[in-house]
Design a protein around this motif. Sequence first.
Motif, PDB file in Angstrom:
ATOM      1  N   MET A 235       0.892  -1.149   0.000  1.00 41.99           N
ATOM      2  CA  MET A 235      -0.074  -0.122  -0.109  1.00 41.99           C
ATOM      3  C   MET A 235       0.826   1.184   0.008  1.00 41.99           C
ATOM      4  SD  MET A 235      -3.202   1.040   2.428  1.00 41.99           S
ATOM      5  CE  MET A 235      -4.502   0.006   1.748  1.00 41.99           C
ATOM      6  N   ARG A 236       1.911   1.410   0.789  1.00 44.05           N
ATOM      7  CA  ARG A 236       2.743   2.328   0.904  1.00 44.05           C
ATOM      8  C   ARG A 236       3.390   2.629  -0.468  1.00 44.05           C
ATOM      9  NH1 ARG A 236       6.025   1.283   5.350  1.00 44.05           N
ATOM     10  NH2 ARG A 236       4.822   2.824   6.521  1.00 44.05           N
ATOM     11  N   ALA A 237       3.795   1.512  -1.258  1.00 46.08           N
ATOM     12  CA  ALA A 237       4.420   1.954  -2.501  1.00 46.08           C
ATOM     13  C   ALA A 237       3.455   2.114  -3.438  1.00 46.08           C
ATOM     14  CB  ALA A 237       5.092   0.384  -3.041  1.00 46.08           C
ATOM     15  N   ALA A 238       2.218   1.737  -3.568  1.00 45.38           N
ATOM     16  CA  ALA A 238       1.281   2.188  -4.349  1.00 45.38           C
ATOM     17  C   ALA A 238       0.835   3.469  -4.295  1.00 45.38           C
ATOM     18  CB  ALA A 238       0.018   1.217  -4.365  1.00 45.38           C
ATOM     19  N   PHE A 239       0.872   4.168  -3.231  1.00 42.95           N
ATOM     20  CA  PHE A 239       0.590   5.679  -2.908  1.00 42.95           C
ATOM     21  C   PHE A 239       1.473   6.403  -3.464  1.00 42.95           C
ATOM     22  CE2 PHE A 239      -2.271   4.889   0.920  1.00 42.95           C
ATOM     23  CZ  PHE A 239      -3.488   5.882   0.479  1.00 42.95           C
ATOM     24  N   ASP A 240       2.621   6.096  -3.805  1.00 42.98           N
ATOM     25  CA  ASP A 240       3.663   6.820  -4.448  1.00 42.98           C
ATOM     26  C   ASP A 240       3.200   7.337  -5.777  1.00 42.98           C
ATOM     27  OD1 ASP A 240       5.218   6.646  -2.227  1.00 42.98           O
ATOM     28  OD2 ASP A 240       6.566   5.006  -3.294  1.00 42.98           O
ATOM     29  N   SER A 241       2.402   6.597  -6.500  1.00 43.19           N
ATOM     30  CA  SER A 241       1.883   7.014  -7.800  1.00 43.19           C
ATOM     31  C   SER A 241       0.479   7.785  -7.645  1.00 43.19           C
ATOM     32  CB  SER A 241       2.047   6.037  -8.789  1.00 43.19           C
ATOM     33  OG  SER A 241       0.757   5.233  -8.244  1.00 43.19           O
ATOM     34  N   VAL A 242       0.074   8.222  -6.419  1.00 42.20           N
ATOM     35  CA  VAL A 242      -1.183   8.661  -6.451  1.00 42.20           C
ATOM     36  C   VAL A 242      -0.939  10.134  -6.431  1.00 42.20           C
ATOM     37  CG1 VAL A 242      -3.367   9.189  -5.130  1.00 42.20           C
ATOM     38  CG2 VAL A 242      -2.378   6.723  -5.291  1.00 42.20           C
ATOM     39  N   ALA A 243      -1.554  11.123  -7.187  1.00 41.53           N
ATOM     40  CA  ALA A 243      -1.315  12.525  -7.313  1.00 41.53           C
ATOM     41  C   ALA A 243      -1.868  13.391  -6.304  1.00 41.53           C
ATOM     42  CB  ALA A 243      -1.672  13.037  -8.603  1.00 41.53           C
ATOM     43  N   ILE A 244      -1.359  13.147  -4.900  1.00 41.45           N
ATOM     44  CA  ILE A 244      -1.788  13.723  -3.742  1.00 41.45           C
ATOM     45  C   ILE A 244      -0.714  14.284  -2.793  1.00 41.45           C
ATOM     46  CG2 ILE A 244      -3.994  12.940  -3.652  1.00 41.45           C
ATOM     47  CD1 ILE A 244      -2.934  10.990  -1.486  1.00 41.45           C
ATOM     48  N   ASP A 245      -0.747  15.152  -1.907  1.00 40.27           N
ATOM     49  CA  ASP A 245      -0.028  15.518  -1.116  1.00 40.27           C
ATOM     50  C   ASP A 245      -0.849  15.040   0.278  1.00 40.27           C
ATOM     51  OD1 ASP A 245       1.497  16.588   1.234  1.00 40.27           O
ATOM     52  OD2 ASP A 245       1.191  18.431   0.703  1.00 40.27           O
ATOM     53  N   GLY A 246      -0.616  13.733   0.755  1.00 44.46           N
ATOM     54  CA  GLY A 246      -1.397  13.036   1.729  1.00 44.46           C
ATOM     55  C   GLY A 246      -0.880  12.862   2.991  1.00 44.46           C
ATOM     56  N   THR A 247      -1.643  13.162   4.082  1.00 41.46           N
ATOM     57  CA  THR A 247      -1.019  12.679   5.472  1.00 41.46           C
ATOM     58  C   THR A 247      -2.016  11.762   6.106  1.00 41.46           C
ATOM     59  OG1 THR A 247      -0.547  14.954   5.686  1.00 41.46           O
ATOM     60  CG2 THR A 247      -0.697  13.634   7.799  1.00 41.46           C
ATOM     61  N   VAL A 248      -1.421  10.647   6.705  1.00 45.73           N
ATOM     62  CA  VAL A 248      -2.152   9.658   7.196  1.00 45.73           C
ATOM     63  C   VAL A 248      -2.655   9.971   8.776  1.00 45.73           C
ATOM     64  CG1 VAL A 248      -1.949   7.212   8.258  1.00 45.73           C
ATOM     65  CG2 VAL A 248      -0.966   7.719   6.159  1.00 45.73           C
ATOM     66  N   VAL A 249      -4.163  10.325   8.923  1.00 45.44           N
ATOM     67  CA  VAL A 249      -4.611  10.719   9.984  1.00 45.44           C
ATOM     68  C   VAL A 249      -5.151   9.549  10.882  1.00 45.44           C
ATOM     69  CG1 VAL A 249      -4.950  12.848   9.258  1.00 45.44           C
ATOM     70  CG2 VAL A 249      -6.855  11.397   9.047  1.00 45.44           C
ATOM     71  N   ILE A 250      -5.439   8.545  10.033  1.00 42.12           N
ATOM     72  CA  ILE A 250      -5.963   7.107  10.625  1.00 42.12           C
ATOM     73  C   ILE A 250      -5.086   6.061  10.161  1.00 42.12           C
ATOM     74  CG2 ILE A 250      -7.725   5.465  10.810  1.00 42.12           C
ATOM     75  CD1 ILE A 250      -8.542   7.846  12.407  1.00 42.12           C
ATOM     76  N   GLY A 251      -4.205   5.511  11.145  1.00 41.77           N
ATOM     77  CA  GLY A 251      -3.114   4.623  10.585  1.00 41.77           C
ATOM     78  C   GLY A 251      -3.255   3.357  11.646  1.00 41.77           C
ATOM     79  N   GLU A 252      -2.037   2.825  11.542  1.00 42.22           N
ATOM     80  CA  GLU A 252      -2.063   1.358  12.304  1.00 42.22           C
ATOM     81  C   GLU A 252      -0.994   1.679  13.635  1.00 42.22           C
ATOM     82  OE1 GLU A 252      -2.423  -2.414   9.868  1.00 42.22           O
ATOM     83  OE2 GLU A 252      -0.437  -1.487   9.414  1.00 42.22           O
ATOM     84  N   GLY A 253      -0.605   2.968  13.984  1.00 40.63           N
ATOM     85  CA  GLY A 253       0.405   3.031  15.085  1.00 40.63           C
ATOM     86  C   GLY A 253       1.072   4.459  14.869  1.00 40.63           C
ATOM     87  N   GLU A 254       2.263   4.528  15.688  1.00 41.93           N
ATOM     88  CA  GLU A 254       3.009   5.693  15.974  1.00 41.93           C
ATOM     89  C   GLU A 254       4.076   5.387  14.961  1.00 41.93           C
ATOM     90  OE1 GLU A 254       1.767   8.419  17.542  1.00 41.93           O
ATOM     91  OE2 GLU A 254       0.043   6.945  17.897  1.00 41.93           O
ATOM     92  N   MET A 255       4.820   6.553  14.562  1.00 39.31           N
ATOM     93  CA  MET A 255       6.004   6.574  13.858  1.00 39.31           C
ATOM     94  C   MET A 255       7.125   5.527  14.368  1.00 39.31           C
ATOM     95  SD  MET A 255       8.264   9.782  12.918  1.00 39.31           S
ATOM     96  CE  MET A 255       9.759   9.688  11.563  1.00 39.31           C
ATOM     97  N   ASP A 256       7.256   5.581  15.275  1.00 42.38           N
ATOM     98  CA  ASP A 256       8.411   4.346  16.067  1.00 42.38           C
ATOM     99  C   ASP A 256       7.685   2.787  15.757  1.00 42.38           C
ATOM    100  OD1 ASP A 256       6.605   4.451  18.000  1.00 42.38           O
ATOM    101  OD2 ASP A 256       7.902   4.758  19.593  1.00 42.38           O
ATOM    102  N   GLU A 257       6.682   2.627  15.305  1.00 41.94           N
ATOM    103  CA  GLU A 257       6.119   1.523  15.025  1.00 41.94           C
ATOM    104  C   GLU A 257       6.004   0.930  13.726  1.00 41.94           C
ATOM    105  OE1 GLU A 257       2.218   1.618  16.853  1.00 41.94           O
ATOM    106  OE2 GLU A 257       2.749   1.703  18.877  1.00 41.94           O
ATOM    107  N   ALA A 258       7.085   1.539  12.835  1.00 42.72           N
ATOM    108  CA  ALA A 258       7.354   1.360  11.358  1.00 42.72           C
ATOM    109  C   ALA A 258       7.582  -0.451  11.339  1.00 42.72           C
ATOM    110  CB  ALA A 258       8.463   2.014  10.763  1.00 42.72           C
ATOM    111  N   PRO A 259       7.181  -1.175  10.217  1.00 34.96           N
ATOM    112  CA  PRO A 259       6.772  -0.824   9.146  1.00 34.96           C
ATOM    113  C   PRO A 259       5.307  -0.054   9.136  1.00 34.96           C
ATOM    114  CG  PRO A 259       6.836  -2.926   8.902  1.00 34.96           C
ATOM    115  CD  PRO A 259       7.398  -2.501  10.354  1.00 34.96           C
ATOM    116  N   MET A 260       4.697   0.082  10.061  1.00 37.33           N
ATOM    117  CA  MET A 260       3.127   0.411   9.784  1.00 37.33           C
ATOM    118  C   MET A 260       2.867   1.671   8.943  1.00 37.33           C
ATOM    119  SD  MET A 260       1.656  -0.466  13.338  1.00 37.33           S
ATOM    120  CE  MET A 260       1.503  -2.269  14.129  1.00 37.33           C
ATOM    121  N   LEU A 261       1.800   1.881   8.458  1.00 38.98           N
ATOM    122  CA  LEU A 261       1.516   3.122   8.127  1.00 38.98           C
ATOM    123  C   LEU A 261       1.040   3.961   9.288  1.00 38.98           C
ATOM    124  CD1 LEU A 261      -0.189   2.276   4.396  1.00 38.98           C
ATOM    125  CD2 LEU A 261       1.359   4.020   4.923  1.00 38.98           C
TER     126      LEU A 261
END
Length: 333
Positions: free
Chosen positions: A51-77
């Motif tokens: 999903m992360r890779a597929a978003f790279d081709s979508v013509a938006i400046d997007g911010t994840v506001v509902i995701g799977e966790g915090e930044m230190d919990e990568a590889p989650m979005l």
Amino acid sequence: MSETEAKPMMQVDRNLALELVRVTEAAALSASRWVGKGDKNAADGAAVEAMRAAFDSVAIDGTVVIGEGEMDEAPMLYIGEKVGLYAKSGGGMRADIAVDPLEGTSITAKGGPNAMAVVALAGRGGFLHAPDVYMDKIAVGPGLPEGVVDLDRSPEENLHALAKAKGVGVGDLTVCTLDRDRHKDIIKACRAAGARLMLIPDGDVFGVVAVAQPEAGVDMYLGWGGAPEGVLAAAALRCIGGQMQGRLIFEDDTQIERAREMGITDIHAKYSMEDMAKGDVMFAATGVTTGPLLRGVRFFAGGATTHSIVMRSKSGTVRYVEGQHNFRVKPIF
């Protein structure tokens, strides 16, 4: 704005809705390799990466506001992650993104029904910034009097009101809820009232969306599920029609503090569907495993088929998209 100027903007919107399908397709295809293999983390990780890779081709400046966790919990979005073709440059449509790369990780690991890859999109500020806590939810489908059900009423009261509005008996209604010990009182009350039950093991986005899909056979959704999933479900109902209410459930002071940090000022608030997802909303989901709403991924020699739904609140359009993916032309694994 002239008619000539308006048409290109409408076209961009339509294309963007279909681009979201490509995002959920990629996640579903990757997660489907793990169906029935007993490793829910591997399935979820595959969906996130795709999903992360597929978003790279979508013509938006997007911010994840509902995701799977915090930044230190990568590889989650993670919440706050920037996604989209213009995430770094700042061009393109500024959008808030709600994601569940694999709704139903345990379902996928066990090869059960209704696992999906899910994405919703709105303008900035369009989604309730819900923390990862429980949400008490109630939802019904479209075409009913406003306020026919209410989170503050008992299951019995809601069932009788819904039956009256639909012109049927309570025994003709089916209630969907997660099969959890915490729902034993809801289950007991619904059975005592005479209603039928659909107990699902996981995946309450499906449970909510099902109330607006006649073929799913669900009249009302009740019970506690994830708050992020509640926002995603509200986004879907905004597009397809229906009513929903939700209230955040906090188990300790840490969760309350986290909610306040995310901008939740009233921890007892009862949220309407519009409170959770407002403005122009788009929603897309692709089946990983087959259920009443979507068919799961099916492989054939050199490729696979996917089945998706895409919706827009602006137009009220609901489309089912069947994709045939030729891995010989473009391998995705």
